[in-house]
Write a protein that holds these residues in place. Structure first.
Motif, mmCIF file in Angstrom:
data_model
loop_
_atom_site.group_PDB
_atom_site.id
_atom_site.type_symbol
_atom_site.label_atom_id
_atom_site.label_comp_id
_atom_site.label_asym_id
_atom_site.label_seq_id
_atom_site.Cartn_x
_atom_site.Cartn_y
_atom_site.Cartn_z
ATOM 1 N N PHE A 17 0.554 -1.286 -0.131
ATOM 2 C CA PHE A 17 0.240 -0.037 0.001
ATOM 3 C C PHE A 17 0.327 0.698 0.045
ATOM 4 C CE2 PHE A 17 -2.443 -3.478 1.988
ATOM 5 C CZ PHE A 17 -3.473 -3.312 1.110
ATOM 6 N N PHE A 18 1.656 1.713 -1.451
ATOM 7 C CA PHE A 18 2.772 2.390 -1.192
ATOM 8 C C PHE A 18 1.850 4.168 -1.632
ATOM 9 C CE2 PHE A 18 5.658 3.827 -4.171
ATOM 10 C CZ PHE A 18 6.924 4.141 -3.424
ATOM 11 N N VAL A 19 0.869 3.918 -3.261
ATOM 12 C CA VAL A 19 0.627 5.174 -3.065
ATOM 13 C C VAL A 19 -0.499 5.917 -2.327
ATOM 14 C CG1 VAL A 19 -0.451 6.310 -4.961
ATOM 15 C CG2 VAL A 19 1.227 4.885 -5.700
ATOM 16 N N LEU A 20 -0.510 7.147 -1.953
ATOM 17 C CA LEU A 20 -1.366 7.966 -1.079
ATOM 18 C C LEU A 20 -2.385 8.733 -2.404
ATOM 19 C CD1 LEU A 20 -2.642 8.425 1.209
ATOM 20 C CD2 LEU A 20 -1.068 10.382 1.128
ATOM 21 N N ARG A 21 -3.591 8.359 -2.251
ATOM 22 C CA ARG A 21 -4.996 9.646 -3.689
ATOM 23 C C ARG A 21 -6.150 10.274 -2.743
ATOM 24 N NH1 ARG A 21 -3.199 5.505 -7.115
ATOM 25 N NH2 ARG A 21 -2.620 3.827 -6.819
ATOM 26 N N GLU A 22 -6.058 10.907 -3.152
ATOM 27 C CA GLU A 22 -7.056 11.506 -2.738
ATOM 28 C C GLU A 22 -8.296 11.384 -3.545
ATOM 29 O OE1 GLU A 22 -8.809 15.810 -1.454
ATOM 30 O OE2 GLU A 22 -6.820 15.798 -3.278
ATOM 31 N N ARG A 23 -9.766 10.752 -3.161
ATOM 32 C CA ARG A 23 -10.824 10.904 -3.785
ATOM 33 C C ARG A 23 -11.437 11.347 -4.397
ATOM 34 N NH1 ARG A 23 -11.863 7.405 0.358
ATOM 35 N NH2 ARG A 23 -11.794 4.969 -0.153
ATOM 36 N N GLN A 24 -12.192 12.287 -5.953
ATOM 37 C CA GLN A 24 -12.504 13.475 -6.347
ATOM 38 C C GLN A 24 -13.632 13.713 -7.408
ATOM 39 O OE1 GLN A 24 -10.169 15.978 -7.368
ATOM 40 N NE2 GLN A 24 -8.954 14.534 -5.733
ATOM 41 N N PRO A 25 -14.527 14.426 -6.543
ATOM 42 C CA PRO A 25 -16.092 13.835 -6.466
ATOM 43 C C PRO A 25 -16.066 13.828 -8.274
ATOM 44 C CG PRO A 25 -15.132 16.444 -6.988
ATOM 45 C CD PRO A 25 -13.535 15.383 -6.322
ATOM 46 N N SER A 26 -15.339 14.072 -9.453
ATOM 47 C CA SER A 26 -15.335 13.411 -10.625
ATOM 48 C C SER A 26 -14.006 12.842 -11.486
ATOM 49 C CB SER A 26 -16.038 14.469 -11.801
ATOM 50 O OG SER A 26 -15.578 15.846 -11.285
ATOM 51 N N GLY A 27 -14.111 12.282 -11.910
ATOM 52 C CA GLY A 27 -12.776 11.811 -12.557
ATOM 53 C C GLY A 27 -11.978 11.486 -11.812
ATOM 54 N N PRO A 28 -10.833 10.447 -12.281
ATOM 55 C CA PRO A 28 -9.772 9.958 -11.932
ATOM 56 C C PRO A 28 -9.542 10.482 -10.114
ATOM 57 C CG PRO A 28 -8.809 10.412 -13.488
ATOM 58 C CD PRO A 28 -10.233 11.614 -13.132
ATOM 59 N N ASP A 29 -9.491 9.792 -9.358
ATOM 60 C CA ASP A 29 -8.312 9.987 -8.099
ATOM 61 C C ASP A 29 -7.743 10.524 -7.736
ATOM 62 O OD1 ASP A 29 -11.244 8.999 -7.223
ATOM 63 O OD2 ASP A 29 -9.921 7.239 -6.198
ATOM 64 N N ALA A 30 -6.760 11.549 -7.127
ATOM 65 C CA ALA A 30 -5.668 12.245 -7.578
ATOM 66 C C ALA A 30 -4.518 11.601 -7.134
ATOM 67 C CB ALA A 30 -5.271 14.075 -7.032
ATOM 68 N N TYR A 31 -3.036 11.088 -6.904
ATOM 69 C CA TYR A 31 -2.109 11.035 -7.076
ATOM 70 C C TYR A 31 -1.308 11.698 -6.516
ATOM 71 C CZ TYR A 31 2.647 9.017 -7.197
ATOM 72 O OH TYR A 31 4.429 8.462 -6.565
ATOM 73 N N VAL A 32 -1.176 11.531 -4.918
ATOM 74 C CA VAL A 32 -0.766 12.011 -3.929
ATOM 75 C C VAL A 32 0.400 12.251 -3.731
ATOM 76 C CG1 VAL A 32 -1.024 13.737 -1.319
ATOM 77 C CG2 VAL A 32 -3.068 12.428 -2.844
ATOM 78 N N GLY A 33 1.249 10.907 -3.689
ATOM 79 C CA GLY A 33 2.382 10.799 -2.969
ATOM 80 C C GLY A 33 2.657 9.235 -2.706
ATOM 81 N N GLN A 34 4.162 8.993 -1.902
ATOM 82 C CA GLN A 34 4.190 7.732 -2.035
ATOM 83 C C GLN A 34 4.602 7.559 -0.318
ATOM 84 O OE1 GLN A 34 8.129 7.399 -3.893
ATOM 85 N NE2 GLN A 34 6.846 7.724 -6.189
ATOM 86 N N VAL A 35 4.292 6.602 0.265
ATOM 87 C CA VAL A 35 4.352 6.752 1.641
ATOM 88 C C VAL A 35 4.526 4.743 1.598
ATOM 89 C CG1 VAL A 35 3.900 6.673 4.393
ATOM 90 C CG2 VAL A 35 3.117 7.739 2.724
ATOM 91 N N SER A 36 5.668 4.456 1.936
ATOM 92 C CA SER A 36 6.485 3.285 2.332
ATOM 93 C C SER A 36 7.074 2.999 3.497
ATOM 94 C CB SER A 36 7.178 3.761 1.319
ATOM 95 O OG SER A 36 8.543 3.761 1.194
ATOM 96 N N ILE A 37 7.192 1.112 3.358
ATOM 97 C CA ILE A 37 7.244 0.591 5.117
ATOM 98 C C ILE A 37 8.303 -0.877 4.466
ATOM 99 C CG2 ILE A 37 5.561 -0.440 5.764
ATOM 100 C CD1 ILE A 37 6.838 0.235 8.683
ATOM 101 N N GLY A 38 9.068 -0.965 4.149
ATOM 102 C CA GLY A 38 9.369 -2.233 3.478
ATOM 103 C C GLY A 38 10.585 -2.978 4.871
ATOM 104 N N PRO A 39 11.199 -4.011 4.806
ATOM 105 C CA PRO A 39 11.848 -4.430 5.468
ATOM 106 C C PRO A 39 14.091 -3.864 4.539
ATOM 107 C CG PRO A 39 12.179 -6.718 4.050
ATOM 108 C CD PRO A 39 10.259 -5.016 3.687
#
Length: 262
Positions: free
Chosen positions: A128-150
């Motif tokens: 679950f790497f990409v942070l998004r914002e739902r939009q009232p119309s059109g595709p959801d907005a690409y907000v950024g990246q938040v990551s955790i891994g070994p």
């Protein structure tokens, strides 16, 4: 006779060209089992995601998509974002983003293969790497990246507690965040870090030690990690040479460490 012009070279095929835009789970039985045992939700299309709580309920974390590549490229080639981000090349070539998509898709596929086999924890990483914002119309907005891994190359700095459950990891994880400048100072990164930490890293990955790095001069980043219980590891500061493409010079870098206190 004139020599015919050579045909233009075609663009190289993306290593991610074979991947569909979304990673989805078609089986309603698997979705139900996963939803029962984990904090994962599913969209109507079957894409897994982690929701953010109020007042950021319009935001969510999900796997990387093919359609994220333009947004990813734009953000990772914005000097305002990457000046203080360690590691990625700058300018960031498209092939790097495509290869990253392949790696991320492998992570989510491995996770759900594990779920399908009946193994629910520990999860090896977070898809679950990409942070998004739902939009009232059109595709959801690409907000950024938040990551955790070994982070297999990192040295553990805290003792192992013999009272931890046997399934918990004794390894070190690495956490990072990068957001489009339009979403800075809105509390979104903090909310996403909290979700990944409290809903995923601790209960699903079994994390007991997590590292984050930040330039000392990047006060906002240092405060972000401190807000979530990360503490600077004294004596671990170092000097990082900033590539000329990112402005050059040197920056003092610090290591912040989160430790499981159970």
């Amino acid at each position: 006779m004139a020599t015919p012009a050579s045909a233009p070279e075609s663009a190289p095929l993306s290593p991610a060209a074979h991947l569909p835009d979304l990673y989805t789970i078609e089986s309603p039985e698997l979705r139900a089992a996963v939803s029962l045992r984990t904090p994962i939700h599913f969209t109507d299309a079957g894409e897994p995601y982690l929701p953010l709580p109020a007042p950021h309920e319009n935001f969510y974390l999900s796997p990387m998509r093919q359609s994220d590549l333009p947004g990813d490229m734009a953000m990772m080639n914005d000097i305002r974002v990457v000046r203080s981000v360690h590691g990625p090349p700058f300018p960031n070539p498209l092939i790097s983003a495509q290869r990253h998509l392949v790696r991320q898709r492998d992570l989510v596929a491995a996770l759900f293969a594990s779920y399908a086999s009946g193994t629910f924890r520990p999860a090896a990483s977070s898809p679950f790497f990409v942070l998004r914002e739902r939009q009232p119309s059109g595709p959801d907005a690409y907000v950024g990246q938040v990551s955790i891994g070994p982070d297999p190359g990192a040295a553990r700095v805290s003792p192992i507690n013999d009272q931890w459950e046997a399934w918990r990891s004794h390894g070190v994880f690495d956490m990072g965040a990068a957001l489009n400048v339009a979403y800075h100072r809105r509390g979104v990164a903090s909310a996403a870090v909290r979700v990944l930490l409290e809903d995923w890293a601790i209960p699903q990955m079994g994390a007991t030690e997590i590292h984050a790095s930040a330039y000392v001069s990047n006060v906002a980043s240092v405060r972000l990690w401190e807000k979530h219980g990360f503490v600077e590891e004294k004596g671990k500061r170092g000097v990082v040479s900033v590539p000329e493409a990112k402005g050059g010079g040197e920056e003092e870098n610090c290591l912040l460490v989160w430790r499981l206190k159970e």
